[in-house]
Design a protein around this motif. Structure first.
Motif, PDB file in Angstrom:
ATOM      1  N   ASP A   1       0.815  -1.225   0.000  1.00  0.00           N
ATOM      2  CA  ASP A   1       0.000   0.000   0.000  1.00  0.00           C
ATOM      3  C   ASP A   1       0.844   1.269   0.000  1.00  0.00           C
ATOM      4  OD1 ASP A   1      -2.265  -1.557   0.059  1.00  0.00           O
ATOM      5  OD2 ASP A   1      -2.294  -1.622   2.262  1.00  0.00           O
ATOM      6  N   CYS A   2       2.143   1.123  -0.122  1.00  0.00           N
ATOM      7  CA  CYS A   2       3.015   2.312  -0.098  1.00  0.00           C
ATOM      8  C   CYS A   2       2.537   3.328  -1.144  1.00  0.00           C
ATOM      9  CB  CYS A   2       4.458   1.903  -0.381  1.00  0.00           C
ATOM     10  SG  CYS A   2       5.541   3.326  -0.515  1.00  0.00           S
ATOM     11  N   PRO A   3       2.223   4.566  -0.719  1.00  0.00           N
ATOM     12  CA  PRO A   3       1.643   5.539  -1.654  1.00  0.00           C
ATOM     13  C   PRO A   3       2.684   6.375  -2.393  1.00  0.00           C
ATOM     14  CG  PRO A   3       1.619   6.437   0.557  1.00  0.00           C
ATOM     15  CD  PRO A   3       2.305   5.105   0.655  1.00  0.00           C
ATOM     16  N   LEU A   4       3.983   6.071  -2.205  1.00  0.00           N
ATOM     17  CA  LEU A   4       5.011   6.924  -2.806  1.00  0.00           C
ATOM     18  C   LEU A   4       5.283   6.510  -4.244  1.00  0.00           C
ATOM     19  CD1 LEU A   4       7.352   7.047   0.311  1.00  0.00           C
ATOM     20  CD2 LEU A   4       5.765   8.826  -0.488  1.00  0.00           C
ATOM     21  N   LEU A   5       5.229   7.479  -5.136  1.00  0.00           N
ATOM     22  CA  LEU A   5       5.487   7.224  -6.560  1.00  0.00           C
ATOM     23  C   LEU A   5       6.926   6.781  -6.760  1.00  0.00           C
ATOM     24  CD1 LEU A   5       4.494   7.895  -9.627  1.00  0.00           C
ATOM     25  CD2 LEU A   5       5.913   9.919  -9.322  1.00  0.00           C
ATOM     26  N   MET A   6       7.828   7.439  -6.047  1.00  0.00           N
ATOM     27  CA  MET A   6       9.244   7.184  -6.230  1.00  0.00           C
ATOM     28  C   MET A   6       9.979   7.260  -4.901  1.00  0.00           C
ATOM     29  SD  MET A   6      12.075   9.491  -8.123  1.00  0.00           S
ATOM     30  CE  MET A   6      12.717  10.174  -6.615  1.00  0.00           C
ATOM     31  N   VAL A   7      10.816   6.266  -4.646  1.00  0.00           N
ATOM     32  CA  VAL A   7      11.730   6.326  -3.505  1.00  0.00           C
ATOM     33  C   VAL A   7      13.105   6.007  -4.065  1.00  0.00           C
ATOM     34  CG1 VAL A   7      12.238   5.533  -1.183  1.00  0.00           C
ATOM     35  CG2 VAL A   7       9.890   5.418  -2.029  1.00  0.00           C
ATOM     36  N   GLU A   8      14.029   6.936  -3.883  1.00  0.00           N
ATOM     37  CA  GLU A   8      15.333   6.787  -4.542  1.00  0.00           C
ATOM     38  C   GLU A   8      16.463   6.902  -3.524  1.00  0.00           C
ATOM     39  OE1 GLU A   8      15.974   7.885  -8.697  1.00  0.00           O
ATOM     40  OE2 GLU A   8      16.982   9.654  -7.889  1.00  0.00           O
ATOM     41  N   ILE A   9      17.521   6.139  -3.760  1.00  0.00           N
ATOM     42  CA  ILE A   9      18.749   6.320  -2.982  1.00  0.00           C
ATOM     43  C   ILE A   9      19.854   6.641  -3.990  1.00  0.00           C
ATOM     44  CG2 ILE A   9      20.325   5.336  -1.287  1.00  0.00           C
ATOM     45  CD1 ILE A   9      18.176   3.321  -0.522  1.00  0.00           C
ATOM     46  N   ARG A  10      20.374   7.867  -3.915  1.00  0.00           N
ATOM     47  CA  ARG A  10      21.433   8.270  -4.852  1.00  0.00           C
ATOM     48  C   ARG A  10      22.790   8.052  -4.208  1.00  0.00           C
ATOM     49  NH1 ARG A  10      18.913  13.804  -7.469  1.00  0.00           N
ATOM     50  NH2 ARG A  10      20.867  13.979  -8.575  1.00  0.00           N
ATOM     51  N   HIS A  11      23.716   7.582  -4.997  1.00  0.00           N
ATOM     52  CA  HIS A  11      25.080   7.377  -4.500  1.00  0.00           C
ATOM     53  C   HIS A  11      25.786   8.720  -4.463  1.00  0.00           C
ATOM     54  CE1 HIS A  11      29.139   5.051  -4.919  1.00  0.00           C
ATOM     55  NE2 HIS A  11      28.875   5.390  -3.679  1.00  0.00           N
TER      56      HIS A  11
END
Ligand SMILES: Cc1cc2nc3c(=O)[nH]c(=O)nc-3n(C[C@H](O)[C@H](O)[C@H](O)COP(=O)(O)OP(=O)(O)OC[C@H]3O[C@@H](n4cnc5c(N)ncnc54)[C@H](O)[C@@H]3O)c2cc1C
Length: 465
Positions: A348-358
Protein backbone atom coordinates in the motif's frame (compact mmCIF):
# COMPACT_ATOMS: atom_id res chain seq x y z
CA UNK A 1 9.43 39.94 12.13
CA UNK A 2 8.15 43.27 10.67
CA UNK A 3 4.39 43.75 10.22
CA UNK A 4 2.94 42.10 7.16
CA UNK A 5 1.78 44.53 4.51
CA UNK A 6 -1.04 43.47 2.27
CA UNK A 7 -1.31 45.31 -0.98
CA UNK A 8 -4.94 45.96 -0.18
CA UNK A 9 -3.45 48.47 2.30
CA UNK A 10 -0.93 49.85 -0.22
CA UNK A 11 -2.74 49.75 -3.55
CA UNK A 12 -0.42 52.20 -5.37
CA UNK A 13 1.28 50.11 -8.02
CA UNK A 14 2.34 53.22 -9.97
CA UNK A 15 6.02 52.59 -9.19
CA UNK A 16 5.72 49.26 -10.97
CA UNK A 17 4.60 50.93 -14.21
CA UNK A 18 8.28 51.07 -15.30
CA UNK A 19 8.33 47.30 -15.54
CA UNK A 20 8.44 46.04 -19.12
CA UNK A 21 6.67 42.76 -18.38
CA UNK A 22 3.10 42.29 -17.12
CA UNK A 23 2.04 43.49 -13.65
CA UNK A 24 -1.06 41.54 -12.63
CA UNK A 25 -3.42 41.40 -9.66
CA UNK A 26 -5.77 38.55 -8.73
CA UNK A 27 -8.68 38.27 -11.15
CA UNK A 28 -6.84 39.94 -14.03
CA UNK A 29 -6.32 38.15 -17.34
CA UNK A 30 -3.10 36.15 -17.33
CA UNK A 31 -2.70 36.16 -13.52
CA UNK A 32 -3.37 32.41 -13.14
CA UNK A 33 -0.84 31.48 -15.88
CA UNK A 34 1.73 33.83 -14.38
CA UNK A 35 1.59 32.32 -10.87
CA UNK A 36 1.23 28.64 -11.81
CA UNK A 37 4.35 26.49 -12.00
CA UNK A 38 5.37 22.84 -12.33
CA UNK A 39 4.40 21.73 -8.83
CA UNK A 40 0.62 22.10 -8.69
CA UNK A 41 0.58 21.27 -4.96
CA UNK A 42 1.45 24.89 -4.21
CA UNK A 43 -1.11 27.32 -5.55
CA UNK A 44 0.38 30.82 -5.24
CA UNK A 45 -2.05 33.71 -4.64
CA UNK A 46 0.19 36.80 -4.35
CA UNK A 47 -1.35 40.28 -4.21
CA UNK A 48 0.59 41.08 -7.36
CA UNK A 49 2.76 39.12 -9.79
CA UNK A 50 5.24 40.66 -12.20
CA UNK A 51 6.61 38.93 -15.28
CA UNK A 52 10.20 40.22 -15.24
CA UNK A 53 11.89 40.61 -18.62
CA UNK A 54 15.37 41.52 -17.36
CA UNK A 55 17.46 42.46 -14.33
CA UNK A 56 16.12 46.03 -14.39
CA UNK A 57 12.55 44.73 -13.93
CA UNK A 58 13.71 42.64 -10.97
CA UNK A 59 15.48 45.65 -9.42
CA UNK A 60 12.43 47.92 -9.90
CA UNK A 61 10.17 45.33 -8.29
CA UNK A 62 12.55 44.83 -5.37
CA UNK A 63 12.88 48.59 -4.74
CA UNK A 64 9.10 48.86 -4.67
CA UNK A 65 8.85 45.87 -2.30
CA UNK A 66 11.36 47.48 0.07
CA UNK A 67 9.62 50.85 -0.05
CA UNK A 68 6.24 49.29 0.74
CA UNK A 69 7.48 46.52 3.09
CA UNK A 70 5.97 43.91 0.80
CA UNK A 71 7.25 40.32 1.11
CA UNK A 72 8.67 38.84 -2.10
CA UNK A 73 9.09 35.44 -3.71
CA UNK A 74 10.71 34.43 -7.01
CA UNK A 75 9.65 31.69 -9.37
CA UNK A 76 11.23 30.51 -12.60
CA UNK A 77 9.60 27.13 -13.31
CA UNK A 78 7.77 26.20 -10.10
CA UNK A 79 9.70 22.92 -9.77
CA UNK A 80 10.63 23.97 -6.26
CA UNK A 81 7.19 25.35 -5.35
CA UNK A 82 6.63 23.54 -2.08
CA UNK A 83 4.90 26.41 -0.28
CA UNK A 84 1.70 28.26 -1.24
CA UNK A 85 2.53 31.97 -1.30
CA UNK A 86 -0.61 33.70 -0.05
CA UNK A 87 0.25 37.42 -0.25
CA UNK A 88 2.97 39.83 -1.31
CA UNK A 89 4.80 40.13 -4.62
CA UNK A 90 5.78 37.22 -6.85
CA UNK A 91 8.54 37.88 -9.39
CA UNK A 92 8.22 35.44 -12.27
CA UNK A 93 11.52 35.14 -14.18
CA UNK A 94 10.27 32.62 -16.78
CA UNK A 95 10.77 35.14 -19.64
CA UNK A 96 14.47 35.58 -18.81
CA UNK A 97 15.76 32.58 -20.73
CA UNK A 98 18.92 33.99 -22.38
CA UNK A 99 21.92 31.66 -22.43
CA UNK A 100 25.26 32.78 -23.84
CA UNK A 101 28.03 30.25 -24.41
CA UNK A 102 31.67 31.36 -24.55
CA UNK A 103 33.39 28.37 -26.17
CA UNK A 104 36.90 29.77 -25.65
CA UNK A 105 36.46 30.28 -21.89
CA UNK A 106 34.15 27.24 -21.71
CA UNK A 107 31.51 29.17 -19.76
CA UNK A 108 27.75 29.69 -19.88
CA UNK A 109 26.07 32.96 -18.87
CA UNK A 110 22.60 31.90 -17.80
CA UNK A 111 19.65 34.25 -17.11
CA UNK A 112 17.36 33.73 -14.12
CA UNK A 113 14.55 31.93 -15.94
CA UNK A 114 16.54 29.56 -18.18
CA UNK A 115 15.90 25.85 -17.76
CA UNK A 116 18.78 23.39 -17.90
CA UNK A 117 17.33 22.22 -21.21
CA UNK A 118 18.04 25.69 -22.70
CA UNK A 119 21.62 25.55 -21.42
CA UNK A 120 22.32 22.03 -22.72
CA UNK A 121 20.90 22.91 -26.16
CA UNK A 122 23.06 26.05 -26.38
CA UNK A 123 26.24 24.30 -25.15
CA UNK A 124 25.99 21.06 -27.16
CA UNK A 125 27.00 22.51 -30.58
CA UNK A 126 30.33 23.48 -28.95
CA UNK A 127 30.84 19.99 -27.49
CA UNK A 128 30.21 21.39 -23.99
CA UNK A 129 27.88 20.38 -21.17
CA UNK A 130 26.60 21.72 -17.84
CA UNK A 131 25.94 19.90 -14.58
CA UNK A 132 22.17 19.46 -14.68
CA UNK A 133 20.13 17.42 -12.21
CA UNK A 134 17.81 14.56 -13.03
CA UNK A 135 15.34 16.73 -14.98
CA UNK A 136 16.47 19.31 -17.55
CA UNK A 137 13.08 21.01 -17.07
CA UNK A 138 14.28 22.54 -13.76
CA UNK A 139 15.58 26.10 -13.60
CA UNK A 140 19.37 26.40 -13.73
CA UNK A 141 19.51 29.28 -11.22
CA UNK A 142 17.04 27.93 -8.60
CA UNK A 143 18.81 24.57 -8.73
CA UNK A 144 22.28 26.08 -8.43
CA UNK A 145 21.58 28.38 -5.47
CA UNK A 146 20.37 25.26 -3.63
CA UNK A 147 23.74 23.61 -4.24
CA UNK A 148 22.79 21.71 -7.37
CA UNK A 149 23.21 17.94 -7.05
CA UNK A 150 23.97 16.80 -10.61
CA UNK A 151 23.38 13.41 -12.20
CA UNK A 152 27.17 13.43 -12.72
CA UNK A 153 27.87 14.70 -9.20
CA UNK A 154 30.25 11.93 -8.14
CA UNK A 155 32.39 12.66 -11.19
CA UNK A 156 32.36 16.48 -11.16
CA UNK A 157 30.97 17.74 -7.82
CA UNK A 158 28.09 20.12 -7.12
CA UNK A 159 26.87 22.61 -9.71
CA UNK A 160 27.87 25.44 -7.35
CA UNK A 161 31.49 24.21 -7.42
CA UNK A 162 31.51 25.37 -11.06
CA UNK A 163 29.95 28.84 -10.62
CA UNK A 164 32.24 31.76 -11.46
CA UNK A 165 29.94 34.67 -10.61
CA UNK A 166 26.40 35.83 -9.96
CA UNK A 167 24.51 39.00 -10.76
CA UNK A 168 22.03 39.45 -7.94
CA UNK A 169 19.49 42.03 -6.79
CA UNK A 170 19.39 42.27 -3.01
CA UNK A 171 16.15 43.26 -1.27
CA UNK A 172 17.20 46.94 -1.15
CA UNK A 173 16.99 46.92 -4.96
CA UNK A 174 20.77 47.08 -5.55
CA UNK A 175 22.33 45.04 -8.35
CA UNK A 176 25.56 43.30 -7.23
CA UNK A 177 28.21 41.42 -9.21
CA UNK A 178 29.67 38.83 -6.90
CA UNK A 179 32.38 36.20 -7.22
CA UNK A 180 35.04 34.68 -4.98
CA UNK A 181 36.86 38.04 -4.76
CA UNK A 182 33.96 40.53 -4.82
CA UNK A 183 31.49 40.49 -1.94
CA UNK A 184 32.55 36.99 -0.90
CA UNK A 185 29.85 36.80 1.79
CA UNK A 186 27.13 37.19 -0.85
CA UNK A 187 28.91 34.69 -3.12
CA UNK A 188 29.08 32.24 -0.19
CA UNK A 189 25.36 32.52 0.68
CA UNK A 190 24.25 32.04 -2.94
CA UNK A 191 26.02 28.68 -3.19
CA UNK A 192 23.91 26.32 -1.09
CA UNK A 193 22.00 28.97 0.90
CA UNK A 194 19.09 29.01 -1.59
CA UNK A 195 17.06 32.18 -2.28
CA UNK A 196 17.74 33.82 1.07
CA UNK A 197 19.79 36.89 0.28
CA UNK A 198 18.60 38.13 -3.10
CA UNK A 199 17.23 37.37 -6.54
CA UNK A 200 19.87 36.21 -8.98
CA UNK A 201 19.40 37.76 -12.41
CA UNK A 202 22.17 35.76 -14.08
CA UNK A 203 25.07 33.46 -13.28
CA UNK A 204 28.24 32.44 -15.07
CA UNK A 205 29.40 28.83 -14.71
CA UNK A 206 32.09 26.63 -16.16
CA UNK A 207 31.13 24.01 -18.73
CA UNK A 208 32.62 20.56 -19.27
CA UNK A 209 34.04 19.29 -22.56
CA UNK A 210 31.47 16.51 -22.79
CA UNK A 211 28.94 15.50 -25.43
CA UNK A 212 28.31 11.76 -24.98
CA UNK A 213 27.85 9.42 -22.04
CA UNK A 214 26.77 5.91 -21.16
CA UNK A 215 23.46 6.18 -19.36
CA UNK A 216 20.03 4.70 -18.72
CA UNK A 217 18.16 2.45 -16.32
CA UNK A 218 18.30 -1.24 -15.45
CA UNK A 219 14.76 -2.22 -14.38
CA UNK A 220 13.71 -5.39 -12.58
CA UNK A 221 10.22 -6.28 -11.31
CA UNK A 222 9.55 -4.67 -7.91
CA UNK A 223 9.42 -8.03 -6.14
CA UNK A 224 13.15 -8.38 -6.97
CA UNK A 225 13.95 -5.16 -5.10
CA UNK A 226 15.90 -6.87 -2.33
CA UNK A 227 18.29 -8.65 -4.70
CA UNK A 228 18.93 -5.51 -6.74
CA UNK A 229 19.32 -3.17 -3.75
CA UNK A 230 21.62 -5.61 -1.91
CA UNK A 231 23.84 -5.98 -4.99
CA UNK A 232 23.86 -2.20 -5.59
CA UNK A 233 24.72 -1.44 -1.94
CA UNK A 234 27.65 -3.90 -2.09
CA UNK A 235 28.76 -2.56 -5.48
CA UNK A 236 28.71 1.19 -4.79
CA UNK A 237 31.75 1.24 -2.43
CA UNK A 238 33.80 -0.61 -5.09
CA UNK A 239 33.24 1.64 -8.12
CA UNK A 240 35.45 4.54 -9.27
CA UNK A 241 34.26 8.02 -8.38
CA UNK A 242 33.23 8.65 -11.99
CA UNK A 243 30.51 5.98 -11.75
CA UNK A 244 27.25 7.80 -10.93
CA UNK A 245 24.20 5.75 -9.99
CA UNK A 246 20.96 5.61 -8.03
CA UNK A 247 18.66 2.84 -6.81
CA UNK A 248 14.95 3.60 -7.23
CA UNK A 249 11.60 2.02 -6.43
CA UNK A 250 8.93 3.22 -8.85
CA UNK A 251 5.20 2.67 -8.50
CA UNK A 252 4.15 4.05 -11.86
CA UNK A 253 0.60 5.08 -12.72
CA UNK A 254 -1.03 3.68 -15.90
CA UNK A 255 -0.77 6.95 -17.83
CA UNK A 256 0.19 7.40 -21.50
CA UNK A 257 3.18 9.64 -20.63
CA UNK A 258 4.96 6.56 -19.23
CA UNK A 259 6.32 4.23 -21.95
CA UNK A 260 5.33 0.57 -22.15
CA UNK A 261 6.23 -1.84 -20.63
CA UNK A 262 6.98 0.35 -17.57
CA UNK A 263 3.49 1.92 -17.54
CA UNK A 264 1.40 0.99 -14.50
CA UNK A 265 4.07 -1.26 -12.98
CA UNK A 266 6.06 -1.57 -9.74
CA UNK A 267 9.77 -1.52 -10.58
CA UNK A 268 13.16 -1.51 -8.94
CA UNK A 269 15.78 0.31 -11.01
CA UNK A 270 19.42 1.23 -10.98
CA UNK A 271 20.06 4.41 -12.99
CA UNK A 272 23.55 4.72 -14.47
CA UNK A 273 25.58 7.68 -15.77
CA UNK A 274 29.20 7.13 -16.80
CA UNK A 275 31.34 9.50 -18.85
CA UNK A 276 34.45 7.29 -19.15
CA UNK A 277 35.12 4.82 -21.97
CA UNK A 278 31.80 3.04 -22.71
CA UNK A 279 33.40 -0.43 -22.61
CA UNK A 280 34.73 0.29 -19.10
CA UNK A 281 31.26 1.40 -18.01
CA UNK A 282 29.66 -1.74 -19.48
CA UNK A 283 32.19 -3.90 -17.62
CA UNK A 284 31.61 -2.04 -14.34
CA UNK A 285 27.81 -2.41 -14.42
CA UNK A 286 27.87 -6.16 -15.16
CA UNK A 287 27.22 -7.11 -11.47
CA UNK A 288 24.10 -4.92 -11.46
CA UNK A 289 22.76 -6.58 -14.62
CA UNK A 290 23.44 -9.98 -13.04
CA UNK A 291 21.74 -9.21 -9.70
CA UNK A 292 18.18 -10.08 -10.76
CA UNK A 293 16.24 -10.92 -13.95
CA UNK A 294 16.33 -7.68 -15.96
CA UNK A 295 12.98 -6.68 -17.49
CA UNK A 296 14.01 -3.44 -19.22
CA UNK A 297 17.54 -2.19 -19.87
CA UNK A 298 17.90 1.29 -21.37
CA UNK A 299 21.62 1.76 -20.66
CA UNK A 300 23.28 2.86 -23.89
CA UNK A 301 25.63 5.47 -25.30
CA UNK A 302 23.67 8.69 -25.66
CA UNK A 303 24.03 12.39 -26.36
CA UNK A 304 24.36 14.43 -23.18
CA UNK A 305 21.28 16.43 -24.28
CA UNK A 306 19.23 13.20 -23.87
CA UNK A 307 20.07 13.03 -20.15
CA UNK A 308 16.36 13.04 -19.15
CA UNK A 309 16.18 9.43 -20.39
CA UNK A 310 18.28 8.25 -17.43
CA UNK A 311 15.94 9.12 -14.54
CA UNK A 312 12.71 9.50 -16.56
CA UNK A 313 11.40 12.29 -14.33
CA UNK A 314 7.85 13.49 -15.06
CA UNK A 315 7.82 16.28 -17.63
CA UNK A 316 4.25 17.50 -17.14
CA UNK A 317 3.13 19.60 -14.15
CA UNK A 318 1.76 17.60 -11.21
CA UNK A 319 0.98 18.10 -7.52
CA UNK A 320 3.98 16.55 -5.75
CA UNK A 321 5.37 16.28 -2.23
CA UNK A 322 9.06 15.47 -1.87
CA UNK A 323 11.49 14.78 0.97
CA UNK A 324 15.09 13.78 1.49
CA UNK A 325 17.55 12.51 4.08
CA UNK A 326 21.31 12.19 3.77
CA UNK A 327 22.71 8.78 4.75
CA UNK A 328 26.11 7.86 6.17
CA UNK A 329 25.96 4.23 5.06
CA UNK A 330 23.66 1.46 3.87
CA UNK A 331 24.36 -1.73 5.85
CA UNK A 332 22.09 -4.83 5.58
CA UNK A 333 20.00 -3.58 8.54
CA UNK A 334 19.29 -0.35 6.69
CA UNK A 335 18.28 -2.25 3.56
CA UNK A 336 15.89 -4.36 5.63
CA UNK A 337 14.41 -1.27 7.32
CA UNK A 338 14.05 0.48 3.94
CA UNK A 339 12.31 -2.46 2.25
CA UNK A 340 10.00 -3.03 5.24
CA UNK A 341 8.69 0.51 4.76
CA UNK A 342 8.58 0.90 0.99
CA UNK A 343 9.51 -2.44 -0.65
CA UNK A 344 7.35 -5.23 -2.06
CA UNK A 345 6.19 -6.14 1.45
CA UNK A 346 4.53 -2.72 1.67
CA UNK A 347 1.98 -3.04 -1.15
CA UNK A 348 0.00 0.00 0.00
CA UNK A 349 3.02 2.31 -0.10
CA UNK A 350 1.64 5.54 -1.65
CA UNK A 351 5.01 6.92 -2.81
CA UNK A 352 5.49 7.22 -6.56
CA UNK A 353 9.24 7.18 -6.23
CA UNK A 354 11.73 6.33 -3.51
CA UNK A 355 15.33 6.79 -4.54
CA UNK A 356 18.75 6.32 -2.98
CA UNK A 357 21.43 8.27 -4.85
CA UNK A 358 25.08 7.38 -4.50
CA UNK A 359 26.99 10.39 -3.14
CA UNK A 360 30.71 10.61 -2.31
CA UNK A 361 33.42 10.96 -4.95
CA UNK A 362 33.71 14.59 -6.09
CA UNK A 363 30.60 15.38 -3.98
CA UNK A 364 32.79 14.84 -0.90
CA UNK A 365 35.79 16.96 -1.87
CA UNK A 366 36.00 20.44 -0.33
CA UNK A 367 34.45 23.30 -2.30
CA UNK A 368 36.97 25.27 -4.40
CA UNK A 369 35.70 28.37 -2.56
CA UNK A 370 33.92 27.83 0.75
CA UNK A 371 30.14 27.53 0.31
CA UNK A 372 26.98 26.69 2.29
CA UNK A 373 26.61 23.05 1.16
CA UNK A 374 26.59 20.60 4.09
CA UNK A 375 26.21 17.27 2.26
CA UNK A 376 29.88 16.48 1.67
CA UNK A 377 29.98 13.85 4.43
CA UNK A 378 27.06 11.83 3.00
CA UNK A 379 27.50 8.51 1.21
CA UNK A 380 23.90 8.30 -0.04
CA UNK A 381 20.88 10.58 -0.40
CA UNK A 382 17.41 9.17 0.22
CA UNK A 383 14.65 10.95 -1.70
CA UNK A 384 10.88 10.42 -1.88
CA UNK A 385 8.20 11.79 -4.18
CA UNK A 386 4.47 11.36 -3.67
CA UNK A 387 1.81 12.63 -6.04
CA UNK A 388 -1.17 14.24 -4.35
CA UNK A 389 -3.74 13.23 -6.93
CA UNK A 390 -6.32 11.26 -4.93
CA UNK A 391 -5.94 8.48 -4.07
CA UNK A 392 -3.51 8.37 -2.30
CA UNK A 393 -4.32 11.28 -0.08
CA UNK A 394 -1.74 13.71 1.27
CA UNK A 395 -1.95 12.20 4.76
CA UNK A 396 -0.98 8.74 3.47
CA UNK A 397 2.04 10.22 1.67
CA UNK A 398 3.08 12.18 4.74
CA UNK A 399 2.71 9.13 7.01
CA UNK A 400 4.73 6.89 4.68
CA UNK A 401 7.46 9.54 4.37
CA UNK A 402 7.60 10.06 8.14
CA UNK A 403 7.80 6.32 8.81
CA UNK A 404 10.55 5.84 6.22
CA UNK A 405 12.58 8.72 7.68
CA UNK A 406 12.17 7.28 11.19
CA UNK A 407 13.35 3.87 9.99
CA UNK A 408 16.39 5.36 8.21
CA UNK A 409 17.38 7.93 10.83
CA UNK A 410 19.90 5.57 12.53
CA UNK A 411 21.86 5.54 9.24
CA UNK A 412 21.51 9.25 8.46
CA UNK A 413 23.79 12.26 8.93
CA UNK A 414 20.70 14.06 10.27
CA UNK A 415 20.83 16.54 7.37
CA UNK A 416 18.95 17.13 4.14
CA UNK A 417 19.77 19.04 0.93
CA UNK A 418 17.80 22.25 0.64
CA UNK A 419 16.92 21.63 -3.04
CA UNK A 420 15.20 18.34 -2.29
CA UNK A 421 14.16 19.00 1.32
CA UNK A 422 10.46 19.32 0.46
CA UNK A 423 8.01 21.56 2.29
CA UNK A 424 9.92 23.40 5.02
CA UNK A 425 8.42 23.07 8.50
CA UNK A 426 9.32 24.73 11.79
CA UNK A 427 12.68 26.37 12.49
CA UNK A 428 14.32 23.09 13.49
CA UNK A 429 13.20 21.51 10.22
CA UNK A 430 14.32 24.53 8.16
CA UNK A 431 17.79 24.30 9.71
CA UNK A 432 18.29 20.67 8.63
CA UNK A 433 20.12 21.27 5.33
CA UNK A 434 22.93 22.97 7.26
CA UNK A 435 25.25 22.31 10.18
CA UNK A 436 24.57 24.59 13.20
CA UNK A 437 27.63 26.72 12.24
CA UNK A 438 26.58 27.14 8.61
CA UNK A 439 22.97 27.80 9.63
CA UNK A 440 24.13 30.55 12.02
CA UNK A 441 26.35 31.97 9.25
CA UNK A 442 23.43 31.96 6.81
CA UNK A 443 21.21 33.76 9.33
CA UNK A 444 23.96 36.34 9.75
CA UNK A 445 24.18 36.83 5.96
CA UNK A 446 20.39 37.15 5.90
CA UNK A 447 20.55 39.90 8.56
CA UNK A 448 23.05 41.81 6.37
CA UNK A 449 21.28 41.50 3.01
CA UNK A 450 17.62 41.00 3.98
CA UNK A 451 17.24 42.43 7.49
CA UNK A 452 13.46 42.95 7.06
CA UNK A 453 13.04 39.34 5.89
CA UNK A 454 11.30 40.33 2.67
CA UNK A 455 12.38 37.03 1.10
CA UNK A 456 10.44 34.96 3.62
CA UNK A 457 8.55 32.46 1.46
CA UNK A 458 9.69 28.92 0.79
CA UNK A 459 12.82 27.47 2.37
CA UNK A 460 14.18 30.65 3.91
CA UNK A 461 15.81 31.34 7.25
CA UNK A 462 15.12 34.25 9.58
CA UNK A 463 17.72 37.02 9.98
CA UNK A 464 20.02 36.74 13.01
CA UNK A 465 18.92 39.05 15.82
C1 LIG B 1 11.58 16.45 -11.30
C2 LIG B 1 12.60 17.15 -10.43
C3 LIG B 1 13.91 16.72 -10.43
C4 LIG B 1 14.87 17.36 -9.62
N1 LIG B 1 16.16 16.90 -9.62
C5 LIG B 1 17.10 17.55 -8.87
C6 LIG B 1 18.45 17.11 -8.86
O1 LIG B 1 18.81 16.14 -9.51
N2 LIG B 1 19.35 17.80 -8.11
C7 LIG B 1 18.99 18.91 -7.38
O2 LIG B 1 19.86 19.53 -6.75
N3 LIG B 1 17.71 19.33 -7.35
C8 LIG B 1 16.77 18.66 -8.07
N4 LIG B 1 15.46 19.09 -8.03
C9 LIG B 1 15.11 20.20 -7.15
C10 LIG B 1 15.30 21.53 -7.87
O3 LIG B 1 16.66 21.83 -8.00
C11 LIG B 1 14.64 22.62 -7.04
O4 LIG B 1 13.24 22.38 -7.04
C12 LIG B 1 14.93 24.02 -7.56
O5 LIG B 1 14.42 24.94 -6.65
C13 LIG B 1 14.33 24.23 -8.90
O6 LIG B 1 14.51 25.56 -9.29
P1 LIG B 1 13.42 26.24 -10.23
O7 LIG B 1 13.87 27.62 -10.50
O8 LIG B 1 13.18 25.31 -11.35
O9 LIG B 1 12.15 26.23 -9.30
P2 LIG B 1 11.20 27.43 -8.77
O10 LIG B 1 10.05 26.75 -8.11
O11 LIG B 1 10.90 28.37 -9.89
O12 LIG B 1 12.08 28.14 -7.69
C14 LIG B 1 12.28 27.47 -6.46
C15 LIG B 1 13.11 28.29 -5.53
O13 LIG B 1 14.40 28.48 -6.08
C16 LIG B 1 14.90 29.74 -5.67
N5 LIG B 1 15.10 30.57 -6.84
C17 LIG B 1 14.54 30.43 -8.08
N6 LIG B 1 14.97 31.42 -8.89
C18 LIG B 1 15.79 32.19 -8.15
C19 LIG B 1 16.54 33.38 -8.41
N7 LIG B 1 16.53 33.98 -9.60
N8 LIG B 1 17.31 33.90 -7.42
C20 LIG B 1 17.34 33.32 -6.20
N9 LIG B 1 16.64 32.21 -5.89
C21 LIG B 1 15.88 31.66 -6.85
C22 LIG B 1 13.86 30.35 -4.75
O14 LIG B 1 14.18 29.98 -3.43
C23 LIG B 1 12.60 29.68 -5.23
O15 LIG B 1 11.60 29.63 -4.21
C24 LIG B 1 14.49 18.45 -8.81
C25 LIG B 1 13.16 18.88 -8.80
C26 LIG B 1 12.21 18.24 -9.60
C27 LIG B 1 10.79 18.71 -9.55
Amino acid sequence: MPPTHHLHDTPDLFALSDINGPVLRPGEDGYAEEVTGFNLAALHTPDVVIGATDGADVATAMRWATATGTPVAVQATGHGANFPMDRGLLINTARMTDVHIDPARRTATIAAGAKWRHVLEAAAPHGLAALTGTSTDTGAVGYTVGGGLPVLGRAYGYATDHVRSFQVVTPDGTLHETDAANEPELFWALRGGKGNVGIVTQLVCDLLPLSRLLGGGIYVPGDQAKALLTAWAQWTPTVPQEMCSAFTLLRLPPIPQIPEPLRGGFWARVAIAWTGAPEDGERLIAPIRAAAPVAVDTVEEMDYTALDRIHLEPQDPLPARESCLLLRDLPPDAIRAFLDEVGPEAPDCPLLMVEIRHMGGALSRPAPTEDAICARDATYLLETVGVLEAPPAAEAIERATRDLHAAMTPYSTGHTMVNIHGTPGDEEDRARPWTPEVYAHLRHAKSVYDPSNLLRFGHTVSPAA
